[in-house]
Write a protein that holds these residues in place. Structure first.
Motif, PDB file in Angstrom:
ATOM      1  N   GLN A  85       0.831  -1.208   0.000  1.00 45.04           N
ATOM      2  CA  GLN A  85       0.000   0.000   0.000  1.00 45.04           C
ATOM      3  C   GLN A  85       0.865   1.258   0.000  1.00 45.04           C
ATOM      4  N   LEU A  86       1.927   1.245   0.786  1.00 49.32           N
ATOM      5  CA  LEU A  86       2.790   2.420   0.850  1.00 49.32           C
ATOM      6  C   LEU A  86       3.608   2.588  -0.424  1.00 49.32           C
ATOM      7  N   ALA A  87       3.944   1.486  -1.081  1.00 53.11           N
ATOM      8  CA  ALA A  87       4.661   1.575  -2.353  1.00 53.11           C
ATOM      9  C   ALA A  87       3.773   2.190  -3.437  1.00 53.11           C
ATOM     10  N   LEU A  88       2.471   2.037  -3.299  1.00 51.15           N
ATOM     11  CA  LEU A  88       1.542   2.564  -4.292  1.00 51.15           C
ATOM     12  C   LEU A  88       1.266   4.058  -4.132  1.00 51.15           C
ATOM     13  N   GLY A 145      -5.503   1.857   9.852  1.00 61.25           N
ATOM     14  CA  GLY A 145      -5.285   3.204  10.365  1.00 61.25           C
ATOM     15  C   GLY A 145      -3.808   3.584  10.363  1.00 61.25           C
ATOM     16  N   VAL A 146      -2.943   2.636  10.705  1.00 62.40           N
ATOM     17  CA  VAL A 146      -1.496   2.866  10.656  1.00 62.40           C
ATOM     18  C   VAL A 146      -1.083   3.131   9.206  1.00 62.40           C
ATOM     19  N   VAL A 151       0.413   6.856   4.817  1.00 64.06           N
ATOM     20  CA  VAL A 151       0.100   7.396   3.492  1.00 64.06           C
ATOM     21  C   VAL A 151       0.005   8.919   3.564  1.00 64.06           C
ATOM     22  N   ARG A 152      -0.737   9.415   4.549  1.00 63.73           N
ATOM     23  CA  ARG A 152      -0.879  10.873   4.690  1.00 63.73           C
ATOM     24  C   ARG A 152       0.473  11.534   4.921  1.00 63.73           C
ATOM     25  N   ALA A 169       6.270   2.339   9.704  1.00 61.58           N
ATOM     26  CA  ALA A 169       4.909   1.792   9.670  1.00 61.58           C
ATOM     27  C   ALA A 169       4.933   0.268   9.721  1.00 61.58           C
ATOM     28  N   VAL A 170       5.862  -0.345   8.983  1.00 61.14           N
ATOM     29  CA  VAL A 170       5.973  -1.815   9.005  1.00 61.14           C
ATOM     30  C   VAL A 170       6.343  -2.283  10.404  1.00 61.14           C
ATOM     31  N   ALA A 171       7.324  -1.637  11.018  1.00 58.11           N
ATOM     32  CA  ALA A 171       7.744  -2.025  12.369  1.00 58.11           C
ATOM     33  C   ALA A 171       6.594  -1.879  13.356  1.00 58.11           C
TER      34      ALA A 171
END
Length: 179
Positions: A85-88, A145-146, A151-152, A169-171
């Motif tokens: 999701q974060l890569a996108l 939510g994390v 993303v924000r 975020a992953v951690a």
């Protein structure tokens, strides 16, 4: 063909200038169509937004699901869910969905976004149950939510590098879901 060009122009407008940039005159200018022609395809901005959600969100969700399917353990699935999701975030489709989510939308468009997010959250519930969560659906919503906060942070162009935000975020997600 024209509908696809209009949607592509809408993505560009949203990713560059947010919901305020998505106007029928701007769509007409980007596509070379007459403004009246835009109305033949979409009756309102909300209709454009709803179609973008219907077209783009499933593609985005499928990419997240594919990343999760490539790994075996529940923890690795959680990590893939967050990382993909974060890569996108840099993808135009994603920037358009974020811009759409931030804007003033009618009830139909908001419901489509909610339903799409519900499908995204449903993807991770099983992995969280496999990790032993008594309330895996609740844990999935909190995990999302994390992701949404990260993303924000990335979208804001925060002081931290996007890779740092992703790692944090992953951690946080992995520590949090493992209890």
């Amino acid at each position: 063909m024209q509908r696809g060009a209009l949607l592509d122009a809408a993505r560009t407008l949203l990713s560059e200038g947010g919901t305020e940039a998505l106007t029928f005159p701007a769509l007409a200018e980007r596509t070379g169509l007459a403004r009246s022609s835009v109305y033949e395809y979409f009756r309102s901005r909300a209709a454009v937004v709803e179609e973008l959600c219907a077209v783009d969100f499933p593609v985005w969700a499928a990419e997240v699901e594919t990343a999760m399917e490539r790994v075996d353990t529940p923890g690795a699935k959680v990590e893939a869910y967050v990382r993909r999701q974060l890569a996108l975030v840099g993808d135009r489709r994603h920037r358009a969905v974020v811009a759409i989510s931030a804007g003033e939308l009618d009830a139909g468009a908001r419901e489509k976004i909610r339903a799409a997010h519900g499908g995204l959250i449903a993807m991770i519930v099983e992995a969280l149950a496999d990790l032993g969560h008594a309330q895996p659906r609740l844990a999935a919503m909190l995990l999302q939510g994390v992701v949404d906060a990260a993303v924000r942070r990335i979208e804001l162009g925060a002081a931290e590098d996007p890779d740092e935000i992703t790692e944090a975020a992953v951690a946080m997600a992995l520590r949090g879901v493992r209890g």
